[in-house]
Write a protein that holds these residues in place. Sequence first.
Motif, PDB file in Angstrom:
ATOM      1  N   ASP A  87      65.510 129.257  10.806  1.00  0.00           N
ATOM      2  CA  ASP A  87      65.112 129.746   9.492  1.00  0.00           C
ATOM      3  C   ASP A  87      65.831 128.924   8.418  1.00  0.00           C
ATOM      4  N   MET A  88      65.050 128.268   7.552  1.00  0.00           N
ATOM      5  CA  MET A  88      65.640 127.374   6.562  1.00  0.00           C
ATOM      6  C   MET A  88      66.542 128.095   5.575  1.00  0.00           C
ATOM      7  N   THR A  89      66.203 129.326   5.261  1.00  0.00           N
ATOM      8  CA  THR A  89      67.045 130.104   4.343  1.00  0.00           C
ATOM      9  C   THR A  89      68.380 130.427   4.990  1.00  0.00           C
ATOM     10  N   VAL A  90      68.351 130.790   6.265  1.00  0.00           N
ATOM     11  CA  VAL A  90      69.587 131.083   6.986  1.00  0.00           C
ATOM     12  C   VAL A  90      70.418 129.809   7.134  1.00  0.00           C
ATOM     13  N   LEU A  91      69.751 128.674   7.344  1.00  0.00           N
ATOM     14  CA  LEU A  91      70.451 127.399   7.442  1.00  0.00           C
ATOM     15  C   LEU A  91      71.262 127.151   6.172  1.00  0.00           C
ATOM     16  N   TYR A  92      70.632 127.342   5.024  1.00  0.00           N
ATOM     17  CA  TYR A  92      71.339 127.150   3.763  1.00  0.00           C
ATOM     18  C   TYR A  92      72.449 128.186   3.584  1.00  0.00           C
ATOM     19  N   THR A  93      72.181 129.418   3.957  1.00  0.00           N
ATOM     20  CA  THR A  93      73.185 130.478   3.822  1.00  0.00           C
ATOM     21  C   THR A  93      74.430 130.149   4.631  1.00  0.00           C
ATOM     22  N   GLN A  94      74.243 129.589   5.832  1.00  0.00           N
ATOM     23  CA  GLN A  94      75.399 129.251   6.664  1.00  0.00           C
ATOM     24  C   GLN A  94      76.167 128.048   6.108  1.00  0.00           C
ATOM     25  N   PHE A  95      75.480 127.175   5.390  1.00  0.00           N
ATOM     26  CA  PHE A  95      76.188 126.096   4.691  1.00  0.00           C
ATOM     27  C   PHE A  95      77.002 126.676   3.540  1.00  0.00           C
ATOM     28  N   VAL A 151      27.946 123.483  11.955  1.00  0.00           N
ATOM     29  CA  VAL A 151      29.413 123.407  11.959  1.00  0.00           C
ATOM     30  C   VAL A 151      29.954 124.062  10.692  1.00  0.00           C
ATOM     31  N   ARG A 152      30.746 125.119  10.853  1.00  0.00           N
ATOM     32  CA  ARG A 152      31.364 125.778   9.697  1.00  0.00           C
ATOM     33  C   ARG A 152      32.553 124.945   9.220  1.00  0.00           C
ATOM     34  N   LEU A 153      32.741 124.925   7.921  1.00  0.00           N
ATOM     35  CA  LEU A 153      33.855 124.180   7.341  1.00  0.00           C
ATOM     36  C   LEU A 153      35.106 125.053   7.385  1.00  0.00           C
ATOM     37  N   SER A 154      35.561 125.267   8.622  1.00  0.00           N
ATOM     38  CA  SER A 154      36.705 126.125   8.892  1.00  0.00           C
ATOM     39  C   SER A 154      37.621 125.395   9.872  1.00  0.00           C
ATOM     40  N   PHE A 155      38.909 125.462   9.631  1.00  0.00           N
ATOM     41  CA  PHE A 155      39.871 124.798  10.512  1.00  0.00           C
ATOM     42  C   PHE A 155      41.220 125.497  10.411  1.00  0.00           C
ATOM     43  N   LYS A 156      42.079 125.221  11.386  1.00  0.00           N
ATOM     44  CA  LYS A 156      43.422 125.786  11.399  1.00  0.00           C
ATOM     45  C   LYS A 156      44.420 124.762  10.864  1.00  0.00           C
ATOM     46  N   ASN A 157      45.458 125.273  10.248  1.00  0.00           N
ATOM     47  CA  ASN A 157      46.557 124.418   9.818  1.00  0.00           C
ATOM     48  C   ASN A 157      47.850 124.954  10.412  1.00  0.00           C
ATOM     49  N   SER A 158      48.655 124.051  10.974  1.00  0.00           N
ATOM     50  CA  SER A 158      49.876 124.460  11.679  1.00  0.00           C
ATOM     51  C   SER A 158      51.084 123.713  11.146  1.00  0.00           C
ATOM     52  N   THR A 159      52.216 124.382  11.204  1.00  0.00           N
ATOM     53  CA  THR A 159      53.505 123.752  10.943  1.00  0.00           C
ATOM     54  C   THR A 159      54.565 124.553  11.679  1.00  0.00           C
ATOM     55  N   GLU A 209      48.138 128.879  11.394  1.00  0.00           N
ATOM     56  CA  GLU A 209      48.583 129.180  12.758  1.00  0.00           C
ATOM     57  C   GLU A 209      49.862 128.387  13.034  1.00  0.00           C
ATOM     58  N   ASN A 210      51.003 128.960  12.689  1.00  0.00           N
ATOM     59  CA  ASN A 210      52.272 128.268  12.831  1.00  0.00           C
ATOM     60  C   ASN A 210      52.925 128.556  14.181  1.00  0.00           C
ATOM     61  N   LEU A 211      53.786 127.633  14.596  1.00  0.00           N
ATOM     62  CA  LEU A 211      54.337 127.682  15.946  1.00  0.00           C
ATOM     63  C   LEU A 211      55.832 127.364  15.934  1.00  0.00           C
ATOM     64  N   PRO A 212      56.569 127.836  16.944  1.00  0.00           N
ATOM     65  CA  PRO A 212      57.975 127.434  17.074  1.00  0.00           C
ATOM     66  C   PRO A 212      58.064 125.917  17.218  1.00  0.00           C
ATOM     67  N   ALA A 213      59.166 125.341  16.762  1.00  0.00           N
ATOM     68  CA  ALA A 213      59.308 123.884  16.759  1.00  0.00           C
ATOM     69  C   ALA A 213      59.070 123.266  18.135  1.00  0.00           C
ATOM     70  N   ALA A 214      59.613 123.895  19.191  1.00  0.00           N
ATOM     71  CA  ALA A 214      59.481 123.329  20.535  1.00  0.00           C
ATOM     72  C   ALA A 214      58.022 123.243  20.973  1.00  0.00           C
ATOM     73  N   LEU A 235      59.062 126.895   2.708  1.00  0.00           N
ATOM     74  CA  LEU A 235      58.346 126.192   1.638  1.00  0.00           C
ATOM     75  C   LEU A 235      57.013 125.649   2.134  1.00  0.00           C
ATOM     76  N   ARG A 236      56.985 125.197   3.358  1.00  0.00           N
ATOM     77  CA  ARG A 236      55.704 124.767   3.926  1.00  0.00           C
ATOM     78  C   ARG A 236      54.771 125.956   4.087  1.00  0.00           C
ATOM     79  N   GLU A 237      55.317 127.072   4.515  1.00  0.00           N
ATOM     80  CA  GLU A 237      54.479 128.260   4.686  1.00  0.00           C
ATOM     81  C   GLU A 237      53.902 128.717   3.352  1.00  0.00           C
ATOM     82  N   GLN A 238      54.692 128.630   2.295  1.00  0.00           N
ATOM     83  CA  GLN A 238      54.187 128.995   0.971  1.00  0.00           C
ATOM     84  C   GLN A 238      53.145 127.991   0.489  1.00  0.00           C
TER      85      GLN A 238
END
Length: 555
Positions: free
Chosen positions: A253-261, A387-395, A423-428, A401-404
């Motif tokens: 979590d990027m917010t937690v990363l900053y908090t720990q810094f 073909v519908r103009l529909s697609f998924k975006n992942s990060t 449709e976001n996923l864990p980094a691994a 900030l990317r999610e926003q």
Amino acid sequence: MNRNSTETSGYSRRAALRLMMAGGAVGLMVPNLLGQPAFAQTPPAAPTGRMIVGISQEPTVFHPLMAHIETDDGVMFSVFDALFRVNPDGMIVPNLAVEVPDQTNGGISEDGLNWRIRLRDDVRWHDGEAFTAEDVKFTLDLITNPDFRAWRTSGHSLVRDITVVSPTEITWRMEEAFAPYVSFLTETFIVPKHILEKEADLNAGPFHQAPIGTGAFKWGQRIAGDRLELVANPDYYGEGPYIQDLIFKYIPDMTVLYTQFRSGDIDIVGQAYITPDNYAEASTLAERVVTLVPKASVEAIYLNMELPQFKDQAVRAAIYAAIDKHAIIDALNYGVPTETETFMPKQSYFFNPDLPKHEFNLDQARKLLDDAGWVPGADGIRAKDGVRLSFKNSTTSGAHLREQAQQFIQQTLAEIGVEMQIENLPAAVMWGDFWILSQFDSAMVGITFLIGPDPDVTNRFHTKAIAAKGGSGSNNAQYSNPEVDALLEEGSRTFDTEKRREIYVKVQEIIRQDLPFLPLFANTSVFGIKQGVEGFVANANTRTESWHAAGWYWA
């Protein structure tokens, strides 16, 4: 919608974005330069103490020749060495080699085909075995072994007749001249022949989970999902190491990363650094040093060009026109990153400043889709030929900030009849086969396109670099353009700097027109370190803050 109404909409979007970021500061502040030592301190005579690097994505790939991401680089630069490295000034300097070969010192023949590399004689692997030219030959052979899942083969596939002249000298012949090869070798880490030649499976085995290198740090232990520990190599031939323990702590979590810094739990903020929304506060923290450093990477929406929707250039152009980049940069990221229209870093001599400038224009986006035959359906989503103009975006999950930005873009695209599902996923998972083999529809990513300072992008845009189609490289967009392929091949054979510049300026022009990726902004890293950390130097020519952790120490 006329131009004025488009601008008004842009301002309201910025206001909406501000509301999305509860507790964010308004505007930029001058970075805190207090606490920087007036004079360099003296490093300790022997390794002592520890440093904790906080990272938002977990390192999972430890064989340096296999496909990996930026966060893996921090470990690899610490455990392994290459023949050469790139310093912060963009100069290629010796690492395992004693000099950088060129056409003046006899290391490279005038025609660029014959190479001679002289090696250090004082290097040992972490298990005590001597490093020799046999290890270099084994490494170069392994990269082109069809049974090995190599990350990059560009340039390496041209190497012929590798000859070990002596333990400290190796020669080879290039099938054809390849100008970027010295740069490529700065990120080609040498692996131990005496260990890997005994492993039955080239793509798995003990080495992959506890690697042995020649670097300043040895493997300690990995606690999956938590941290990775490296320990000082007391027999290192180069500078340092000055710290005994180097710890990479995984904080998704990027917010937690900053908090720990902020709280002092971590000493250095690594990938993906302090987020722009925390920059203003971070720059005021006591006993912290926070600086802005331009990066070579570009934040972008990568499009999978094999998806039926994205095969139409009008769709790609319409989506790009419907993204309010100014709002994303100024409101969401507090003006920290900068605008760009290309993959080439602005600080590069090969940067093309004359590309068409992006304009946020919903009317133009709708017209592009109308003219291309994409018609709104009963649900408001456009379609063409079934073909519908529909697609998924992942990060990566937890990159707030990317999610926003995803949510903001999703809302804007809906206004032109395009459905973007998030449709976001864990980094691994995100950076595994899902990314490597182009299993995504689209992805929001930060990409460093170059290898060192060289402008070659064969690995990213050549048709033969599409891993999902059996190629070797990182053409994750599955982009294919014969004209770009030909230009990249010409650029790789050209040594004259001015001629190369003409080639890569043209490549940027074509890719800007084709839009296999939609550039959002050029990244600027917000680096944060504790006061008292010495020897830390940012290097925009590498993908990691830990490119030279050997030089770090406590004042």
